[in-house]
Scaffold this motif. Structure first.
Motif, PDB file in Angstrom:
ATOM      1  N   MET A 141       0.808  -1.277   0.198  1.00  0.00           N
ATOM      2  CA  MET A 141      -0.048   0.103  -0.112  1.00  0.00           C
ATOM      3  C   MET A 141       0.779   1.302   0.137  1.00  0.00           C
ATOM      4  SD  MET A 141      -2.787   1.179   2.774  1.00  0.00           S
ATOM      5  CE  MET A 141      -3.806   2.555   2.375  1.00  0.00           C
ATOM      6  N   THR A 142       0.631   2.023  -0.857  1.00  0.00           N
ATOM      7  CA  THR A 142       1.472   3.411  -1.005  1.00  0.00           C
ATOM      8  C   THR A 142       1.201   4.467   0.130  1.00  0.00           C
ATOM      9  OG1 THR A 142       1.435   3.118  -3.338  1.00  0.00           O
ATOM     10  CG2 THR A 142       2.193   5.335  -2.646  1.00  0.00           C
ATOM     11  N   ALA A 143       2.226   4.907   0.812  1.00  0.00           N
ATOM     12  CA  ALA A 143       1.975   6.148   1.865  1.00  0.00           C
ATOM     13  C   ALA A 143       1.564   7.137   1.182  1.00  0.00           C
ATOM     14  CB  ALA A 143       3.391   6.043   2.609  1.00  0.00           C
ATOM     15  N   PRO A 144       0.543   7.908   1.897  1.00  0.00           N
ATOM     16  CA  PRO A 144      -0.172   9.323   1.468  1.00  0.00           C
ATOM     17  C   PRO A 144       1.017  10.277   1.059  1.00  0.00           C
ATOM     18  CG  PRO A 144      -0.575   9.045   3.643  1.00  0.00           C
ATOM     19  CD  PRO A 144      -0.151   7.620   3.246  1.00  0.00           C
ATOM     20  N   ARG A 145       1.221  11.102   0.159  1.00  0.00           N
ATOM     21  CA  ARG A 145       2.157  12.048   0.121  1.00  0.00           C
ATOM     22  C   ARG A 145       2.163  13.014   1.059  1.00  0.00           C
ATOM     23  NH1 ARG A 145       3.228  15.802  -5.219  1.00  0.00           N
ATOM     24  NH2 ARG A 145       4.666  17.263  -4.277  1.00  0.00           N
ATOM     25  N   ALA A 146       3.548  13.333   1.536  1.00  0.00           N
ATOM     26  CA  ALA A 146       3.493  14.403   2.813  1.00  0.00           C
ATOM     27  C   ALA A 146       3.655  15.904   2.082  1.00  0.00           C
ATOM     28  CB  ALA A 146       4.752  13.944   3.634  1.00  0.00           C
ATOM     29  N   PHE A 147       2.849  16.961   2.225  1.00  0.00           N
ATOM     30  CA  PHE A 147       3.174  18.132   1.788  1.00  0.00           C
ATOM     31  C   PHE A 147       3.498  19.174   2.532  1.00  0.00           C
ATOM     32  CE2 PHE A 147      -0.489  15.894  -0.580  1.00  0.00           C
ATOM     33  CZ  PHE A 147      -0.222  16.082  -1.889  1.00  0.00           C
ATOM     34  N   THR A 148       4.623  19.865   2.055  1.00  0.00           N
ATOM     35  CA  THR A 148       5.152  20.880   2.778  1.00  0.00           C
ATOM     36  C   THR A 148       4.239  22.125   3.118  1.00  0.00           C
ATOM     37  OG1 THR A 148       6.296  22.135   1.293  1.00  0.00           O
ATOM     38  CG2 THR A 148       7.388  20.356   2.195  1.00  0.00           C
ATOM     39  N   ASP A 149       4.442  23.163   4.208  1.00  0.00           N
ATOM     40  CA  ASP A 149       3.561  24.346   4.195  1.00  0.00           C
ATOM     41  C   ASP A 149       3.650  25.254   3.017  1.00  0.00           C
ATOM     42  OD1 ASP A 149       2.600  23.336   6.826  1.00  0.00           O
ATOM     43  OD2 ASP A 149       4.046  24.707   7.817  1.00  0.00           O
ATOM     44  N   GLU A 150       5.112  25.065   2.343  1.00  0.00           N
ATOM     45  CA  GLU A 150       5.139  25.852   1.228  1.00  0.00           C
ATOM     46  C   GLU A 150       4.197  25.432   0.070  1.00  0.00           C
ATOM     47  OE1 GLU A 150       7.563  24.955   3.237  1.00  0.00           O
ATOM     48  OE2 GLU A 150       8.278  26.480   3.899  1.00  0.00           O
ATOM     49  N   GLU A 151       4.190  24.173  -0.185  1.00  0.00           N
ATOM     50  CA  GLU A 151       3.343  23.508  -1.084  1.00  0.00           C
ATOM     51  C   GLU A 151       1.999  23.871  -0.918  1.00  0.00           C
ATOM     52  OE1 GLU A 151       5.869  19.701  -2.679  1.00  0.00           O
ATOM     53  OE2 GLU A 151       4.666  19.479  -0.676  1.00  0.00           O
TER      54      GLU A 151
END
Length: 257
Positions: free
Chosen positions: A1-11
């Protein structure tokens, strides 16, 4: 199962400001639908433009009316005092100062508005429609074709073969926009006078099956084909909406290949 992508505050900030590229925007838009923690972060980062403008104006006004500063006395040790802690958003110290000025001039500290995706905005718009909104629209076959050609060019799909869904009468097709992307709206009236809209927007590469739901008191069905998101919304009766969604989803799959 692919882990959800982590987004930065800048993104996330780029997404909220409409400055994210298409790939990042599609990824965050899709993640917001299922990731409650990400939605909470986005809400914490978001301030409506009108609030930011009001804070800036309040700050300028305060600077213009402030009296000249008197000469500072020799520094002395300040008495002990309790310090108030302020929650500072990633926009930086300047934003915290702006919030303080806004409170001083009577605006108060605003509550962050919820982050909203395109489906939420469409639902708010569709909720304004009544039977009378579309009743007088009666395009000829040539006008219908011309409108479908226009929206096809905007969204990059051939929509000229729009199928006839049972109980729906085509009223118009137009190009709207959301965060710099074309948003196609195809409007219909049901036989009972219920306004229904089929909306299409560029999206990520993953296909998604039809998912029924509701927003702004209206029933909706949404699905994705590679590169495009689809939304059918209108009325409160799920039965006709499911049948209509099946017709349009099958057609959407055909034109995507």
């Amino acid at each position: 199962m692919t882990a959800p992508r982590a987004f930065t505050d800048e993104e996330l900030t780029a997404f909220l400001d409409g400055e994210a590229d298409d790939e990042l925007h599609a990824a965050i838009d899709a993640a917001l639908e299922t990731d409650a923690a990400l939605l909470a972060r986005a809400e914490a980062l978001f301030l409506p433009p009108e609030v930011m403008g009001a804070m800036a104006q309040g700050y300028d006004t305060l600077l213009e009316t402030a009296p000249a500063m008197a000469a500072l006395p020799e520094p002395v040790a300040p008495p002990a005092r309790r310090r108030r802690s302020w929650a500072v958003l990633p926009f930086g110290v300047g934003l915290a100062a702006g919030l303080a000025v806004a409170a001083f001039v009577g605006l108060g500290t605003p509550e962050p508005a919820p982050a909203r995706g395109w489906v939420s905005f469409v639902a708010s718009y569709q909720a304004l429609y009544t039977t009378a909104t579309l009743a007088d629209a009666a395009p000829t076959a040539a006008e219908t074709t011309a409108q479908l050609v226009t929206v096809s060019q905007a969204v990059g799909l051939d929509l000229t073969g729009l199928p006839e869904a049972a109980g729906l009468t085509f009223k118009r097709a137009q190009v709207l926009g959301f965060n710099g992307k074309p948003l196609v709206q195809i409007a219909f009236l049901r036989d009972d006078g219920t306004p229904v809209a089929l909306c299409i927007i560029p999206a990520g590469p993953d296909a998604k099956p039809v998912n029924m739901g509701a927003a702004e008191g209206l029933g909706l069905a949404r699905w994705n084909t590679p590169g495009h998101g689809f939304l059918l919304i209108g009325g409160t009766d799920a039965a006709p909406l499911e049948a209509e969604a099946e017709t349009f989803a099958d057609w959407a799959e055909d034109i995507a290949t």
